[in-house]
Design an enzyme around this catalytic site. Structure first.
Site, PDB file in Angstrom:
ATOM      1  N   HIS A  69      -6.691   0.896   1.752  1.00  0.00           N
ATOM      2  CA  HIS A  69      -6.909   0.495   3.143  1.00  0.00           C
ATOM      3  C   HIS A  69      -6.795   1.646   4.146  1.00  0.00           C
ATOM      4  CE1 HIS A  69      -7.134  -3.527   1.721  1.00  0.00           C
ATOM      5  NE2 HIS A  69      -5.883  -3.882   1.834  1.00  0.00           N
ATOM      6  N   HIS A 114      -8.792  -8.441   7.552  1.00  0.00           N
ATOM      7  CA  HIS A 114      -7.816  -8.797   6.515  1.00  0.00           C
ATOM      8  C   HIS A 114      -6.992 -10.026   6.913  1.00  0.00           C
ATOM      9  CE1 HIS A 114      -5.039  -8.295   3.245  1.00  0.00           C
ATOM     10  NE2 HIS A 114      -5.517  -7.116   2.903  1.00  0.00           N
ATOM     11  N   GLU A 166     -12.015 -11.109   2.349  1.00  0.00           N
ATOM     12  CA  GLU A 166     -12.313  -9.857   3.054  1.00  0.00           C
ATOM     13  C   GLU A 166     -13.731  -9.433   2.689  1.00  0.00           C
ATOM     14  OE1 GLU A 166      -9.062  -7.116   1.759  1.00  0.00           O
ATOM     15  OE2 GLU A 166      -8.181  -8.975   1.086  1.00  0.00           O
TER      16      GLU A 166
END
Ligand code: BGC
Length: 371
Positions: free
Chosen positions: A128, A202, A336
């Site tokens: 991420h 997210h 996501e």
């Protein structure tokens, strides 16, 4: 008498021209400060009085308040009541994730013969966009006026070599909260040097209401006949695997918990579902979630190539969210939308390269209703 008549006439004119007192579509309140930047809470209210709350800390969604089939409202996404709680808590709840959402193996990739090194923050991998990715920066805010629905635009300039990625990247996440209870997220990205990216939101969802039990009874459908198998570090093996005949077949609705404990390699490696499903790319809805007790129903529509379905396998209950409720093991699920993990190192996957002069545009919609 004549005065009263004039007053009455004025009221009629005001009502018909829409100039009467109007409900504020977007309310902006100071929430806190982070590394010198001001963080705001933005409350978007649609025609039915349903509320979406956003914040520019990570361009995140922090509250989605919706009725069940009896009209009782509850918040269905993970978040925190206070700014301090949010900064100390799980940084990914509801955030826009970048520069590369999901994992890049060993934090390395090569572009035009140059090797780039990224921060390692998840076993041996980079996850991420590293610890200081887009989820934890303060974005600029523009409340977009003269629109039909409450609309907020977040922008951020990700500097050249931020978290190891080349190019100054300008990123925009535009949120629209429609009267049809849809969160429309429009992403726009540009760069001044060749780079790679994968952008997503997210948000964790629990349609019982966040903090009200687990999501194992949620009925999930994903229009994907293939998914991306991974190794034990959740790095793709590089192939697509057909879902047919496996616990990954959600082409028709199945409860999340129905097959989750089956002795299937990918459920063992992922500690549950934590995989990218490759959309079949019909022009219709790509995924749906139905929660039978409340009747809440969510549809996901996206032009991205796939979706990471993660069912909260790493939640422990230590995170205390809205209303003092703990977010327990498998009490939230994420859908996501985006590209496959580790695409910069995986030649078989769609390219995640962005060149100068190109503009990446993408839309994902989360639409809520009851059945
Ligand atoms: C990943 C999970 C990870 C989670 C962190 C998801 O996108 O697939 O493996 O634990 O993000 O919040």
């Amino acid at each position: 008498m004549r005065k009263n008549l004039i007053l009455l006439l004025c009221c009629v004119v005001l009502i018909f021209t829409g100039c009467g007192p109007k409900q504020e579509m977007v309310k902006k309140e100071l929430f806190g400060t982070y590394k010198g930047g001001e963080v705001y809470l933005l409350t978007l209210t649609n025609k039915d009085g349903n509320v979406l709350k956003l914040t520019n800390f990570g361009a995140r969604i922090t509250w989605i308040e919706l009725p069940d089939r009896n009209g009782n409202k509850d918040n269905v996404t993970f978040g925190f009541d206070t700014f301090d709680g949010m900064v100390a808590g799980d940084r990914y709840f509801g955030a826009v994730v970048g520069r590369y959402a999901n994992r890049i193996a060993r934090g390395k990739f090569t572009l035009d013969g140059v090797e780039y090194t990224l921060p390692i923050n998840n076993g041996p991998n980079s996850l991420h966009g590293g610890p200081d990715g887009w989820h934890s920066v303060v974005w600029n805010i523009e409340i977009v006026e003269k629109t039909e629905y409450p609309t907020v635009k977040f922008t951020y300039r990700s500097p050249d070599m931020e978290a190891g990625y080349p190019g100054n990247m300008d990123v925009e996440a535009l949120y629209t909260w429609t009267d049809n209870n849809e969160i429309i997220i429009d992403y726009t990205l540009t760069t001044d040097k060749k780079t790679v990216f994968n952008i997503t939101n997210h948000a964790y969802f629990n349609l019982h209401g966040a903090g009200n039990g687990d999501i194992l009874d949620h009925e999930l459908m994903i229009k994907a006949s293939r998914f991306v198998p991974v190794d034990t570090f959740l790095i793709p093996t590089g192939e697509y695997r057909p879902v047919a005949g496996s616990p990954f077949d959600f082409t028709t609705p199945h409860k999340v918990g129905e097959r989750i404990n089956e002795n299937y390699d990918q459920l063992i490696f992922g500690k549950g579902y934590d995989h990218t499903f490759v959309f079949d790319n019909t022009d219709e809805v790509d995924a749906t979630v139905y929660e039978p007790v409340s009747g809440r129903f969510m549809e996901v529509i996206s032009d991205q190539p796939g979706v990471q379905f993660y069912c909260g396998n790493f939640l422990t209950g230590k995170m205390i969210g809205h209303g003092g409720k703990p977010y327990n093991y498998r009490s939230g699920l994420c859908l996501e939308t985006g590209h496959c993990p580790d695409s910069p190192n995986q030649p078989a996957f769609p390219s995640t390269v962005l060149n100068p002069g190109e503009t990446f545009k993408s839309r994902t919609i989360y639409r809520f209703s009851v059945k």
